[in-house]
Design a protein around this motif. Structure first.
Motif, mmCIF file in Angstrom:
data_model
loop_
_atom_site.group_PDB
_atom_site.id
_atom_site.type_symbol
_atom_site.label_atom_id
_atom_site.label_comp_id
_atom_site.label_asym_id
_atom_site.label_seq_id
_atom_site.Cartn_x
_atom_site.Cartn_y
_atom_site.Cartn_z
ATOM 1 N N ALA A 159 0.743 -1.372 -0.111
ATOM 2 C CA ALA A 159 -0.074 -0.043 -0.196
ATOM 3 C C ALA A 159 0.674 1.087 0.064
ATOM 4 O O ALA A 159 0.568 2.213 -0.558
ATOM 5 N N GLU A 160 1.994 1.078 0.750
ATOM 6 C CA GLU A 160 2.871 2.284 0.964
ATOM 7 C C GLU A 160 3.316 2.719 -0.660
ATOM 8 O O GLU A 160 3.519 3.719 -0.914
ATOM 9 N N LEU A 161 3.832 1.497 -1.204
ATOM 10 C CA LEU A 161 4.637 1.824 -2.306
ATOM 11 C C LEU A 161 3.598 2.211 -3.619
ATOM 12 O O LEU A 161 3.957 3.225 -4.366
ATOM 13 N N LEU A 162 2.313 1.902 -3.382
ATOM 14 C CA LEU A 162 1.562 2.296 -4.301
ATOM 15 C C LEU A 162 0.901 3.712 -4.071
ATOM 16 O O LEU A 162 0.695 4.238 -5.122
ATOM 17 N N MET A 163 0.941 4.088 -2.886
ATOM 18 C CA MET A 163 0.456 5.478 -2.634
ATOM 19 C C MET A 163 1.600 6.447 -3.205
ATOM 20 O O MET A 163 1.267 7.413 -3.507
#
Ligand code: TMP
Length: 207
Positions: free
Chosen positions: A66-70
């Motif tokens: 999620a962090e990477l995609l955000m």
């Protein structure tokens, strides 16, 4: 109108990005360069909202994916609404962090695969890469000391020292992989010496 140049400023916590960003902006303006200063994650209304979610310590546990995609979602908005239009109209971009930070924090810090980051980089950026990256580097303890003295640590700043060692190592590896684009500047020296090095590197770039 020739396309503008894309300059990024990188480095771990407390290496002096804020002070040096102002110096670089003033130096470019002094040379008559129209420069737009912006930052990541952020730079548009939506991307700043994503930044807030990413830095918020009180949020639920954010998964690494999620962090990477955000980070890349924010970047996609930033490129579409700020970076590309500015470069296309002949303005230069001076950006506080960009994708080298993803290799450093998500790749180095979170141990995510560089091939995954590279895939998203290609999807979101296509051929867009910075023309020049200034990587500010200082020993982790010095940077953390400075970050702590500012108080109120965010979600990243609250990580353990090991995380920041990994971030620093990944940044320096990026610099080794891309020596013509990424210039490392040591910031654990007097400010005047840091500024002289910046003048030297940017001066060469302008020539
Ligand atoms: P800063 O811009 O105030 O230094 O804070 C942004 C934080 O976001 C910083 O701790 C690094 C983190 N970050 C990532 O983890 N990945 C990224 O790709 C970017 C641009 C920033």
């Amino acid at each position: 109108m020739p396309r503008g140049k894309f300059i990024t400023l990188e480095g771990g916590e407390g290496v002096g990005k804020t002070t040096n960003l102002v110096f670089i902006e003033n130096y470019l303006k002094l040379h008559g360069i129209p420069v737009v200063v912006t930052r990541e994650p952020g730079g548009t209304v939506l991307a700043e909202k994503i930044r807030h979610l990413l830095l918020d310590k009180e949020s639920e546990d954010i998964s690494e994916n999620a962090e990477l995609l955000m980070v890349f979602a924010a970047r996609a908005q930033h490129i579409k609404h700020v970076i590309e239009p500015a470069l296309a109209s002949g303005n230069w971009i001076l950006c506080d962090r960009f994708t080298d930070a993803t290799y450093a924090y998500q790749g180095g810090g979170r141990n995510m695969k560089n091939s995954t980051i590279a895939w998203l980089e290609n999807l979101v950026q296509g051929s867009l890469k910075p023309d020049l990256t200034l990587l500010l580097d200082a020993p982790v303890e010095i940077g953390m000391e400075r970050a702590r003295s500012r108080g109120n640590l965010d979600r990243f700043e609250s990580e353990k020292i090991h995380f920041f060692e990994q971030v620093r190592r990944a940044y320096l590896l990026q610099a080794e992989l891309h020596p013509s684009r990424i210039k490392v500047i040591k910031t654990n020296q007097p400010l005047i010496d840091v500024e002289n090095e910046l003048i030297n590197v940017i001066g060469n770039f302008l020539r």
